[in-house]
Design a protein around this motif. Structure first.
Motif, PDB file in Angstrom:
ATOM      1  N   PHE A 379      -6.050 -55.138   9.190  1.00 25.09           N
ATOM      2  CA  PHE A 379      -4.713 -54.600   9.401  1.00 25.09           C
ATOM      3  C   PHE A 379      -4.618 -53.200   8.805  1.00 25.09           C
ATOM      4  CE2 PHE A 379      -3.931 -59.241   9.172  1.00 25.09           C
ATOM      5  CZ  PHE A 379      -3.320 -59.427  10.400  1.00 25.09           C
ATOM      6  N   THR A 380      -3.800 -52.351   9.449  1.00 27.61           N
ATOM      7  CA  THR A 380      -3.369 -51.090   8.855  1.00 27.61           C
ATOM      8  C   THR A 380      -1.857 -51.007   9.004  1.00 27.61           C
ATOM      9  OG1 THR A 380      -3.626 -49.846  10.920  1.00 27.61           O
ATOM     10  CG2 THR A 380      -5.525 -49.893   9.412  1.00 27.61           C
ATOM     11  N   ILE A 381      -1.229 -50.221   8.112  1.00 25.66           N
ATOM     12  CA  ILE A 381       0.206 -49.963   8.211  1.00 25.66           C
ATOM     13  C   ILE A 381       0.372 -48.465   8.426  1.00 25.66           C
ATOM     14  CG2 ILE A 381       0.643 -49.619   5.743  1.00 25.66           C
ATOM     15  CD1 ILE A 381       2.875 -51.741   8.004  1.00 25.66           C
ATOM     16  N   SER A 382       1.182 -48.065   9.405  1.00 20.77           N
ATOM     17  CA  SER A 382       1.390 -46.649   9.718  1.00 20.77           C
ATOM     18  C   SER A 382       2.818 -46.255   9.386  1.00 20.77           C
ATOM     19  CB  SER A 382       1.118 -46.359  11.197  1.00 20.77           C
ATOM     20  OG  SER A 382      -0.239 -46.561  11.511  1.00 20.77           O
ATOM     21  N   ALA A 383       2.960 -45.101   8.705  1.00 21.50           N
ATOM     22  CA  ALA A 383       4.275 -44.490   8.517  1.00 21.50           C
ATOM     23  C   ALA A 383       4.502 -43.532   9.672  1.00 21.50           C
ATOM     24  CB  ALA A 383       4.326 -43.748   7.189  1.00 21.50           C
ATOM     25  N   VAL A 384       5.634 -43.670  10.379  1.00 18.82           N
ATOM     26  CA  VAL A 384       5.932 -42.876  11.564  1.00 18.82           C
ATOM     27  C   VAL A 384       6.957 -41.815  11.193  1.00 18.82           C
ATOM     28  CG1 VAL A 384       6.715 -42.915  13.955  1.00 18.82           C
ATOM     29  CG2 VAL A 384       5.473 -44.881  13.010  1.00 18.82           C
ATOM     30  N   GLY A 385       6.558 -40.531  11.276  1.00 18.76           N
ATOM     31  CA  GLY A 385       7.473 -39.443  10.967  1.00 18.76           C
ATOM     32  C   GLY A 385       8.590 -39.340  11.990  1.00 18.76           C
ATOM     33  N   LYS A 386       9.665 -38.664  11.623  1.00 23.34           N
ATOM     34  CA  LYS A 386      10.817 -38.555  12.518  1.00 23.34           C
ATOM     35  C   LYS A 386      10.504 -37.752  13.771  1.00 23.34           C
ATOM     36  CE  LYS A 386      14.483 -39.292   9.143  1.00 23.34           C
ATOM     37  NZ  LYS A 386      15.719 -38.760   8.512  1.00 23.34           N
ATOM     38  N   TYR A 387       9.458 -36.927  13.711  1.00 28.83           N
ATOM     39  CA  TYR A 387       9.085 -36.151  14.892  1.00 28.83           C
ATOM     40  C   TYR A 387       7.844 -36.724  15.582  1.00 28.83           C
ATOM     41  CZ  TYR A 387      12.379 -32.777  12.999  1.00 28.83           C
ATOM     42  OH  TYR A 387      13.505 -32.163  12.527  1.00 28.83           O
TER      43      TYR A 387
END
Length: 690
Positions: A379-387
């Motif tokens: 598993f990986t967790i991704s932080a998604v930027g507002k852009y």
């Protein structure tokens, strides 16, 4: 005046003319290649000698341009009209004419140096050095001159490699010939030509498939150059910021040598630096070998966005049951307002995302439950930027305890063709954590099978190659299944596949033979081939070439009595084995037997044997009645052993003494008469104890 140029960065392209020069150099043809382009007002010509030495001599002696009018007002002229377009041979402009232009035009400087410079030093990027891999000075001058002429038609005309025909009529079509003015005794260069007219005019195309990819403070542009490779030698690139007009951003024409284009996809690339959070649009324009500017491409645009500077970190896993895990990660609280949320991803061991499992996890979230665990999970967790930018964690391996192997594979079937290609398949396992299959092969059903798959198979099919010309008539397979923890199932049932039969059986071999009462008794060892089905026994008489089949039966029969032979004749016998595929063995080594002639009654009388203790011998005597006896055959054996010929004595002999004896041993003696016509009497026996 002498020039010594150090060009720091020079831009060339693989145009149609230059590419044809490279091709013809490989062919070693000494000729002039010609291109033509009809604009709306005039005809443009470009040419290039294919050999460096020819180019050098043509710079001195010049070129002559002839034009032949072939068609006028749509009709072919009965006799072409010829005209020489140049009053004098065309040669490069003198050195003085170049002095003013070279100060502001790098292309002119390069060609002037190539033509007139005492030394030709060009230092530049590795890309230029990689393409122009010519060591000789003349070859280098020639190649640089042709490439540079492709970038600037005005310079090509000055260098004696281009011409503008302003007298061409719109209702006519011509053949142009560019002819060498070098005297034939010095060098014979083949002329070049082209057939062209205003009817052939076509507007230049626009570049296609312009794509812009925006990232943090940069834009990557790419477009398809390959489709117009023979038309455009270079490009102009224009950019417009929001609310502004387009302006050119390349100082010099952008060519293939500015960067490494992708030959596989046929695309050319350009990188541009921009400001983030502002909109930009781009377009590109092609430039032909004649210096013409084509129409602009369709526009492509977008906005650069700052990259996200914070990365999540998967720190903990908590198993809830065999199928469910609670994943916990760390992420700075102060960065919550910079992201739109998190996503949970399925990944490989290197962290590459294979599938997004859960989307839209809130920016404040720091844990998530997942209830569809396999035996092994990354598993990986991704932080998604507002852009839209993302930062992804390192992968975490999650493995619930699993010691239960998958079920054994079933339903194995297979075929083999005449060249030994085996195709087997079986039913796919229904276990949810199935990882793959391993295949094993054996040549004998009871031997230990060998694994023939290097890596586990993802699908329940396998193709194998075997040798069909060995003695094994079958090949055997079995399969096991593996789960993601490499737990291995039990073996499947063994699959037996019969090979195509291309190997004939081995031959039977005669073991012994004898003649008794006019019958030939034959014994043999059967064929060693497992698929041998039938044995055939053939006989031929004396020196006859014809073999007669006298017996055919099952392969396990190893005995036969031939009762149909005639006394006094010689017979030869051979054996052939036939297998299930009707393949025949080679004939066995033959044996030859003579059936002796025999009397109807025994002519020997009073056959006796008396032990003689004093002489340590047995005295044998006999009587007979016949006048046509030629000799007697005396046989001897210990009791219960096979009789062997002891001696042959003349017909007038009545007695024989045997001294080769052992005490307390019983001996059997036999005698038969051999007649002058070849017949023999029946054997008469006695037993004597010594």
């Amino acid at each position: 005046m002498k020039y010594r140029l150090f060009i720091i960065f020079i831009m060339f392209s693989m145009s149609a003319t230059a590419q044809s020069v490279i091709d013809t150099l490989a062919k070693s043809d000494d000729r002039i290649e010609v291109l033509a382009r009809i604009s709306e007002t005039e005809a443009l010509l470009r040419w290039a000698p294919t050999k460096a030495i020819s180019w050098k001599q043509l710079n001195q002696h010049g070129y002559i341009i002839e034009r032949y009018t072939i068609i006028r007002d749509g009709k072919t002229l009965p006799v072409p009209e010829s005209r020489t377009l140049s009053s004098n041979p065309i040669v490069p402009q003198p050195l003085a004419a170049w002095e003013a232009i070279v100060q502001n035009n790098d292309n002119a400087a390069i060609i002037a140096q190539a033509i007139y410079g005492e030394r030709f030093d060009v230092s530049g990027t590795d890309k230029i050095e990689g393409i122009v891999a010519l060591s000789e000075d003349l070859e280098q001058r020639h190649t640089f001159a042709l490439y540079t002429a492709d970038q600037d038609f005005e310079v090509a005309v000055m260098a004696g490699l281009g011409f503008i025909d302003k007298t061409a009529a719109s209702n006519e079509k011509y053949v142009y010939r560019v002819i060498s003015n070098i005297p034939k005794e010095i060098r014979d260069v083949e002329y070049g030509g082209v057939f062209q007219g205003y009817q052939d005019y076509e507007p230049l195309p626009k570049p296609i498939d312009l794509v812009s990819t925006f990232s943090d403070a940069s834009t990557s542009l790419s477009w398809n150059y390959k489709i117009h490779k023979t038309v455009f030698t270079s490009y102009n690139i224009e950019r417009a910021q929001e609310g502004e007009t387009f302006r050119k951003i390349n100082q010099r024409p952008y060519t293939m040598l500015n960067q490494a284009a992708d030959e596989r996809t046929g695309r050319i690339y350009y990188m541009d630096s921009i400001a983030n959070n502002k909109g930009y649009k781009y377009r590109v324009q092609g430039i032909s070998v004649f210096g013409e500017l084509g129409p602009f491409s369709d526009e492509a645009g977008g906005t650069g966005r700052a990259a996200l500077n914070f990365t999540p970190f998967l720190s903990k896993k908590e198993f809830i049951d065999d199928d469910t895990v609670n994943l916990i990660w760390e992420f700075p609280v102060e960065a919550n307002d910079k992201i739109s949320g998190f996503t949970l991803n399925k990944a490989d061991g290197k962290g590459e995302t294979q599938e997004v499992l859960i989307k839209n996890i809130p920016p404040t979230g720091r844990s998530i439950k997942y209830d569809k665990l396999m035996s092994s999970n990354y598993f990986t967790i991704s932080a998604v930027g507002k852009y839209g930018s993302q930062k992804k964690s390192f992968p975490m391996l999650v493995q619930p305890i699993d010691s239960i192997p998958p079920s054994r594979p079933v339903g194995l079937t297979g075929t083999v063709d005449s060249v030994g290609i085996v195709r087997i398949k079986w039913e796919a396992n229904t276990d949810k954590d199935i990882y793959g299959y391993r295949v094993f092969r054996g040549n004998i059903e009871r031997e230990e099978f060998s694994q023939i798959t290097v890596n586990p198979l993802a699908t329940p099919v396998y193709r194998d190659t075997i040798t069909i010309t060995n003695l094994n008539s079958n090949v055997f397979y079995k399969v096991v299944a593996l789960d993601y923890r490499y737990n291995q199932s039990e073996f499947s049932d063994i699959l037996k596949i019969k090979k195509p039969d291309v190997v004939p059986p081995t031959s039977p071999v005669f073991k012994k033979f004898n003649v008794s009462n006019g019958n030939v008794i034959l014994d043999w060892a059967k064929s060693s081939s497992e698929d041998a089905k039938t044995t055939q026994l053939y006989r031929k008489e004396n020196n006859s070439q014809d073999w007669l089949l006298i017996y055919e039966g099952k392969s396990d029969v190893i005995h036969y009595v031939d009762k149909k032979g005639e006394e006094g004749k010689l017979y030869s016998y051979t054996l052939i084995a036939i297998d299930e595929s009707k393949l025949e063995s080679t004939p066995s080594p033959s044996v030859s037997v003579t059936i002796p002639k025999s009397s109807k009654e025994n002519q020997v009388r009073s056959f006796t044997g008396v032990p003689n203790k004093l002489q340590q011998s047995i005295d044998i005597s006999w009587a007979y009645r016949a006048d046509d006896i030629s000799e007697f055959e005396i046989y001897k054996a210990k009791t219960e052993e096979k009789l062997r010929l002891l001696r042959v004595v003349p017909a007038d002999t009545r007695r024989l003494t045997d001294t080769n004896l052992k005490i307390n041993t019983s001996y059997t003696y036999g005698i038969r008469a051999v007649f002058k016509d070849g017949r023999i009497s029946k054997l008469k026996k006695i037993t004597v104890k010594y």
